[in-house]
Design an enzyme around this catalytic site. Structure first.
Site, PDB file in Angstrom:
ATOM      1  N   ASP A 139      -8.516   0.251  -2.434  1.00 44.33           N
ATOM      2  CA  ASP A 139      -7.938   0.610  -1.147  1.00 44.33           C
ATOM      3  C   ASP A 139      -6.990  -0.525  -0.737  1.00 44.33           C
ATOM      4  O   ASP A 139      -6.925  -1.574  -1.377  1.00 44.33           O
ATOM      5  CB  ASP A 139      -9.011   0.896  -0.095  1.00 44.33           C
ATOM      6  CG  ASP A 139      -8.475   1.812   1.013  1.00 44.33           C
ATOM      7  OD1 ASP A 139      -7.239   1.905   1.164  1.00 44.33           O
ATOM      8  OD2 ASP A 139      -9.272   2.419   1.728  1.00 44.33           O
TER       9      ASP A 139
HETATM   10  C1  NOJ Z   1      -6.185   2.792   3.703  1.00 46.03           C
HETATM   11  C2  NOJ Z   1      -7.051   4.007   3.724  1.00 46.03           C
HETATM   12  O1  NOJ Z   1      -8.422   3.630   3.792  1.00 46.03           O
HETATM   13  C3  NOJ Z   1      -6.846   4.901   2.512  1.00 46.03           C
HETATM   14  O2  NOJ Z   1      -7.609   6.059   2.661  1.00 46.03           O
HETATM   15  C4  NOJ Z   1      -5.408   5.203   2.354  1.00 46.03           C
HETATM   16  O3  NOJ Z   1      -5.208   6.115   1.308  1.00 46.03           O
HETATM   17  C5  NOJ Z   1      -4.678   3.894   2.101  1.00 46.03           C
HETATM   18  N1  NOJ Z   1      -4.831   3.048   3.268  1.00 46.03           N
HETATM   19  C6  NOJ Z   1      -3.212   4.095   1.786  1.00 46.03           C
HETATM   20  O4  NOJ Z   1      -2.530   4.464   2.906  1.00 46.03           O
END
Ligand code: NOJ
Length: 765
Positions: free
Chosen positions: A302
């Site tokens: 993430d």
């Molecule tokens: C953080 C989020 O937790 C995740 O779900 C998302 O896909 C990413 N950022 C990218 O934007």
């Protein structure tokens, strides 16, 4: 040097060309990847890997954010500045937050034409409930229980996103959550692993289609692996401590389901799980995902979650974090820049095996080949298609279809709903009623403001009544994506009198209240689950002059609605329904669509009950009052039960269940049948739900578990016999060794219209 530079792209072209020919030959024959095409891809990946330097392989594992849409903390400028330099060196395997054919083409061109090997980028984006034409937020869609409509919604999202140059979505989020305080419940399928698994499959199939190499399908991503939805006290990014049984039986099943559906990528999670951050968790990523479940796609971290292992207190510094993450099986680094900066050194020092780098690069390249990016890196970059496809009428129709199906009727006393189509004086009140942005919900990066149909517009299409609108109070003075200030109006009551005046003379008052679009979603946890701002005061002020109120809720999570249930005659849960929101709500209010949605999460009576969920354990002191004693599991101030249980939802008609029969066919198979009759005056659709209770087991089982459901449409007076077959899969569970077992014993089978149903039959296996 020059000779090498020239030779390699030629070899690449050869690979690309032969893969193109193969793929053309394969396309007509196969819908999904056949064994031969799988073998071809593996050969091509092998051939390519042989040409790659260590740094180029690591480059595939590095992902940069694009230049405008931030979906996490702003990157450190020093690293961000290296984007172009790294792109040209072939040290970037993927970009996220890059959209629009022109922009994608420009960046893809650098990867394809200016790097030594010309390996195309995979372009990721959070296509969560649509790209520009938005469907309801995922929690709302889940309330439809309509797998076909959910799949269709993901198909539309994929087609629009693909037309804008994107070939990978960070969806579906399949995290189970039992905690309405957590803002991200809006992005999931609710509290139940069975329903969530079916929905996860529908979403993956919708995004990926039956042929990933087509230019209107995109790779899906099951996230966040794992247990992110169990953040302590519902506070975003908080610590997670989950026992083995919950992990195996509640958290894992929707992820496993995505693998069955052929999901090509996984995202790990920000949270730690039992002391080890998910990003550095070998048990999750290697033991379970890649070894036990045989997942052969890749895992992306993430946003910055590799670097965050330092703050977690798990890694000494960034270099150590890169070492832990790579060894644990995180294949791609989203926005930590640690793989690109540290991994080569770690391999040379022997701290990360080169075999792990090869494996990660192989997985990423495999998905790129499957997408057909080597055949044509610009296959998603057709400007004409972009113009024609995005916002197509058919997409709006699909969005309207699922929006109607997502609405849940919570209360309807004296059949106040549906509204009459003529001769009624209707007052429409609430800032959200005229809002054209809020109902787009959270996760709407590419959707434009003011593009949703408002409830006011939707109701104006019904011209037989006298409709008067008054705002009453602002909820939001403007919406913000990245900061906490949601501009909730907590003091200004200056427009109350006008709304009260309008309500006084109305036959029916429709009040649209709830949360603004960005009040749920990532990092939007709340401790108060009431109506924000002065909305409750407005509601009670209107109630004093006119009790005939239909409350239409716009929200991204379960709310506490005790006062509303006690006082108001009608309550409609309309979530945030996307682009067609107002049309869907109007059609339900006027009875052109009979509501059929059922809650995918329990609605608590008080925040203090949270986490609250229907599939709880009995405990040694079951939740039934014991006369003349306080020594039973309960609260002193609030009932144990939720206000509205999981699976609950009314219709304008009524349904009657009868003749439930359950028959044991073998020690691992049970047949169940029930009769459903439409006993009301409207044609309607019911979600027939089947629950089991395994009375005793080597690992205790929940009081009820959903194990089947069917959507049944019936005309007034019509009856239908519905049958279910329960097999090993539904009757068994995971023990604490992670083995799936079916144990003989006594079971109850419940069938009905929600998780509280009392119609039951008993069997012994
Ligand atoms: C953080 C989020 O937790 C995740 O779900 C998302 O896909 C990413 N950022 C990218 O934007």
């Amino acid at each position: 040097m020059k000779t090498i530079k020239l030779l390699v792209p030629i070899m690449c072209c050869f690979i690309a060309l032969s893969s193109c020919q193969n793929s053309k030959a394969n396309k007509s024959k196969t819908k999904s990847l056949s064994l031969t095409s799988v073998e071809h891809i593996e050969q091509k990946v092998d051939a390519l890997l042989k040409q790659m330097t260590l740094e180029e392989k690591i480059g595939q594992m590095n992902q940069y954010s694009g230049f405008w849409d931030l979906t996490g903390p702003a990157p450190n400028s020093g690293n961000a500045a290296k984007k172009y330099e790294h792109l040209r060196k072939g040290y970037v395997g993927s970009m996220l937050n890059l959209r629009g054919v022109k922009n994608v083409r420009k960046i893809q061109k650098i990867a394809v034409e200016e790097t030594r090997l010309g390996i195309p980028l995979i372009i990721g984006f959070d296509v969560i409930h649509g790209y520009e034409t938005l469907s309801p937020i995922p929690l709302a869609e889940s309330a439809s229980w309509d797998l076909e409509a959910i799949k269709k919604s993901a198909e539309v999202a994929a087609e629009e996103a693909a037309a804008a140059g994107i070939n990978w979505t960070f969806a579906p989020m399949v995290d189970i959550s039992r905690d309405a305080r957590w803002g991200r419940v809006m992005e999931g399928a609710g509290e139940d692993p069975y329903l969530a698994s079916k929905i996860a499959i529908a979403r993956v199939k919708g995004f990926q289609g039956s042929d990933l190499s087509q230019n209107n399908t995109i790779a899906a991503c099951a996230k966040h692996f794992a247990a992110y939805g169990f953040a302590e006290s519902g506070r975003e990014y908080n610590t997670v401590d989950v026992g083995t049984s919950t992990l195996n039986n509640i958290v894992f099943p929707p992820f496993q389901a995505t693998i069955e559906a052929g999901v090509r990528t996984f995202m790990n999670a920000f949270n730690e799980l039992n002391g080890i951050p998910a990003t550095g968790n070998t048990y999750l990523q290697r033991t379970i995902l890649k070894d036990k479940w045989q997942f052969d796609g890749f895992v992306v971290s993430d946003w910055g979650s590799i670097e965050e292992m330092v703050a977690h207190g798990h890694a000494k510094d960034g270099k150590h974090a890169a070492q832990i993450a790579a060894n644990a099986g995180s294949d791609m680094d989203m926005e930590s820049y640690l793989y690109v900066n540290e991994l080569a050194g770690l391999v040379k020092e022997g701290k990360v095996k080169e075999a792990y780098i090869d494996d990660a690069a192989r997985r990423i390249l495999r998905v790129k080949f499957e997408l057909g990016l080597f055949d044509d890196p610009y296959k998603y970059c057709d400007e004409q298609r972009e113009k024609e496809v995005i916002g197509q009428h058919a997409f709006h129709e699909a969005s309207l279809d699922i929006a109607k199906k997502s609405i849940v009727l919570l209360k309807n006393e004296n059949q106040l709903l549906p509204l009459k189509k003529q001769g009624q004086k209707i007052a429409l009140i609430g800032a959200l009623a005229s809002d054209k942005t809020s109902s787009l919900g959270s996760w709407r990066i590419a959707a434009k403001d003011n593009t949703a149909v408002s409830v006011l517009e939707g109701m104006q299409a019904y011209t037989g009544n006298q409709l008067t609108y008054a705002k009453g109070a602002d909820v939001s003075l403007g919406q913000t994506k990245f900061v906490d200030e949601l501009n909730i109006n907590t003091t200004d009551r200056s427009e109350f009198p006008q709304a009260i005046a309008v309500a006084k003379t109305a036959d029916v008052v429709v009040m649209v209240l709830g949360e603004v679009g960005y009040q749920s979603g990532e990092a939007r946890s709340r401790t108060d689950l009431g109506l924000p701002g002065v909305q409750q005061d407005l509601l009670e002020a209107i109630y004093k002059v006119n009790k005939n109120i239909v409350l239409v809720l716009n929200n991204g999570r379960p709310l506490v609605l005790n006062w509303h249930q006690e006082h108001l005659p009608a309550i409609v849960e309309a979530w945030q329904l996307g682009t067609q929101s107002g049309n869907a709500i109007a059609q339900v209010l006027y009875g052109d669509y009979n509501p059929s949605g059922k809650l995918p999460m329990s609605f608590p009576r008080a925040v203090g009950q949270v986490p609250i969920y229907y599939n709880y354990k009995n405990t040694g002191r079951p939740l039934i009052p014991i006369p003349n004693t306080v020594f039973w599991s309960h609260y002193q101030d609030v009932e144990n039960t939720p206000l509205y249980p999981f699976g609950y939802g009314l219709s304008y008609t009524t349904f009657e269940y009868s003749a439930l029969q359950a028959k044991v066919v073998s020690d691992k198979e049970v047949n169940v049948s029930v009769t459903l009759k439409n006993t009301g005056k409207f044609a309607g659709k019911e979600v027939v739900q089947l629950y089991i209770k395994d009375h005793y087991a080597s690992v205790t089982r929940p009081v009820r578990e959903l194990k089947g459901f069917e959507l049944v449409s019936l005309k007034p007076n019509e009856s239908k016999n519905i049958t279910f077959t329960l097999s090993e899969k539904e009757l068994g569970f995971y023990n604490n060794e992670g083995e799936f077992i079916v144990e003989p014993g006594d079971f109850s089978i419940f069938v009905g219209g929600d998780s509280n149903t009392t119609l039951q039959s008993k069997i012994t296996l």
